[in-house]
Design an enzyme around this catalytic site. Structure first.
Site, short mmCIF file in Angstrom:
data_model
loop_
_atom_site.label_atom_id
_atom_site.label_comp_id
_atom_site.label_asym_id
_atom_site.label_seq_id
_atom_site.Cartn_x
_atom_site.Cartn_y
_atom_site.Cartn_z
CB SER A 121 -15.21 6.36 13.66
OG SER A 121 -14.81 5.12 13.78
CG HIS A 142 -19.63 3.73 12.01
ND1 HIS A 142 -20.02 4.72 12.70
CD2 HIS A 142 -18.52 3.35 12.42
CE1 HIS A 142 -19.09 5.04 13.99
NE2 HIS A 142 -18.33 3.95 13.74
CD GLU A 154 -23.29 6.67 13.11
OE1 GLU A 154 -23.99 7.47 13.63
OE2 GLU A 154 -22.11 6.54 12.89
CG ASN A 192 -17.49 8.30 16.64
OD1 ASN A 192 -17.02 8.22 17.37
ND2 ASN A 192 -17.88 7.15 15.67
P1 NAI Z 1 -7.21 -1.55 14.57
O1 NAI Z 1 -5.89 -0.77 14.81
O2 NAI Z 1 -7.51 -2.60 15.53
O3 NAI Z 1 -7.00 -2.49 13.13
C1 NAI Z 1 -6.83 -1.99 11.86
C2 NAI Z 1 -6.05 -3.11 11.01
O4 NAI Z 1 -6.03 -2.63 9.72
C3 NAI Z 1 -4.89 -3.63 11.58
O5 NAI Z 1 -4.94 -4.85 11.77
C4 NAI Z 1 -3.69 -3.44 10.31
O6 NAI Z 1 -2.93 -4.47 10.34
C5 NAI Z 1 -4.67 -3.38 9.33
N1 NAI Z 1 -4.36 -2.63 8.14
C6 NAI Z 1 -3.58 -1.37 8.03
N2 NAI Z 1 -3.25 -1.18 6.76
C7 NAI Z 1 -4.00 -2.12 5.99
C8 NAI Z 1 -3.83 -2.30 4.55
N3 NAI Z 1 -3.12 -1.52 3.90
N4 NAI Z 1 -4.43 -3.49 4.45
C9 NAI Z 1 -4.81 -4.59 5.17
N5 NAI Z 1 -4.86 -4.12 6.49
C10 NAI Z 1 -4.51 -3.00 6.86
O7 NAI Z 1 -8.36 -0.68 14.24
P2 NAI Z 1 -9.91 -0.61 14.49
O8 NAI Z 1 -10.10 0.00 15.82
O9 NAI Z 1 -10.56 -2.11 14.18
O10 NAI Z 1 -10.27 0.42 13.60
C11 NAI Z 1 -10.70 -0.07 12.04
C12 NAI Z 1 -11.73 1.02 11.69
O11 NAI Z 1 -12.78 0.74 11.99
C13 NAI Z 1 -11.31 2.43 11.64
O12 NAI Z 1 -11.74 3.24 10.53
C14 NAI Z 1 -12.23 2.89 12.80
O13 NAI Z 1 -12.34 4.35 12.79
C15 NAI Z 1 -13.41 2.12 12.54
N6 NAI Z 1 -13.99 1.58 13.70
C16 NAI Z 1 -13.45 1.39 15.17
C17 NAI Z 1 -14.18 1.20 16.08
C18 NAI Z 1 -13.70 0.83 17.42
O14 NAI Z 1 -14.20 0.82 18.51
N7 NAI Z 1 -12.32 0.37 17.54
C19 NAI Z 1 -15.65 1.54 16.25
C20 NAI Z 1 -16.40 1.57 14.86
C21 NAI Z 1 -15.41 1.94 13.92
#
Ligand code: NAI
Length: 288
Positions: A121, A142, A154, A192
């Protein structure tokens, strides 16, 4: 590589975004691999996907046959060696070192033309790519939450990203039923950067006791926003939202307008991460 060459998409990270991105790719007809290091997260992602497809069947939006085909195309795995694809989309935690290291790991075991896309993000694509083999194939893709529903994607070009890769990801976004918008590599990109103030200012209002979080949400909804900032932070993940604000604060050389909230930090420390943890600004423990 052309769009027709893309048969398999791997999504890394099966959290809030990874689950819905993988479901979207499988529904669009791609063989899809969803990988996470955490087995519990993977099991939850599998259950969420089943429930979501079932709801679509019940609403008459997809047939049982489509549901079965979609599930057939999806693999849930905790084995990194299975992450072999034409396009890899990483959706792991918003941390530069974690993103660089996981992309490098998969770069090693995939063909040199495999596209390495990041769902970040806020982190600069140029900075992520700088430590990854073949920075010309690293690109920002994104999605918005939930990726199955939100229209916008994006597509972000880093300084080293090949123009063909950017064009290919725009085509892929269209194939996934989305509207791609091209952005250059600035912290927070477009959405963002603008939306940050929605969260940061609302948190300031709360800290200054101007209104309660319920009151702020109600007012902003009444003024036309679909969700208030606190409802939205709970949906996004309070931890993810905090990481994004922190990354933007650093990227803009500690510009006070992006300063992360201590109140929000405390919620993160307490494990009150929003819907995904059962509690955030609101309590979801009684809800399925
Ligand atoms: P989340 O915390 O829900 O999920 C992240 C996942 O990554 C976790 O399940 C964790 O176990 C996994 N993980 C961590 N290290 C890892 C590794 N080395 N190998 C494999 N898996 C690993 O996070 P979320 O919210 O899904 O965000 C993920 C990405 O998406 C971030 O970069 C965030 O900025 C971006 N994003 C999030 C949005 C949202 O609304 N939550 C919207 C758009 C983008």
């Amino acid at each position: 590589m052309t769009l027709q060459d893309i048969k398999t998409i791997a999504v890394i990270g099966a959290g809030t975004m990874g689950q819905s991105i993988a479901q979207l790719c499988a529904q669009a007809g791609f063989t899809t691999i969803l990988y996470d290091i955490n087995a519990t997260v993977l099991a939850n992602a599998q259950a969420a996907t089943l429930a979501s497809l079932q709801r679509l069947v019940e609403k008459g939006k997809i047939s049982v046959h489509t549901q079965e085909e979609t599930l057939h195309r999806l693999t849930f795995t905790a084995d990194i060696l299975q992450v072999i694809a034409n396009v890899v989309i990483e959706a792991v935690v918003e941390r530069l070192d974690v993103k660089q290291s996981i992309l490098n790991e998969v770069a090693d075991q995939n063909r040199p033309e495999t596209v390495l896309a990041s769902n970040t993000s806020s982190l600069p694509i140029t900075r992520i790519a700088a430590k990854v083999q073949g920075p010309e194939r690293v690109v920002g893709l994104h999605f918005f939450n939930p990726a199955t529903i939100m229209q916008l994607v994006e597509v972000i070009s880093g300084a080293a990203t090949a123009p063909e890769v950017v064009a290919l990801m725009q085509e892929l976004a269209v194939t996934l039923g989305k509207t791609p918008v091209l952005a250059q590599d600035a912290p927070g990109f477009i959405v963002n950067r603008v939306a940050r103030h929605f969260y940061v200012e609302s948190l300031k209002l709360l800290e200054e006791n101007v209104a309660s979080h319920e009151g702020i949400d109600r007012l902003l909804q009444a003024s036309g926003f679909k969700m208030g900032p606190f409802q939205l932070m709970d949906l996004i993940g309070v931890d993810t939202n905090f990481s994004v604000t922190s990354a933007m604060y650093e990227a803009f050389h500690q510009d006070p307008k992006f300063r992360p909230s201590r109140w929000q930090q405390q919620k993160v420390d307490a494990g009150h991460h929003g819907r995904k943890s059962g509690k955030g600004f609101y309590d979801y423990s009684g809800k399925a």
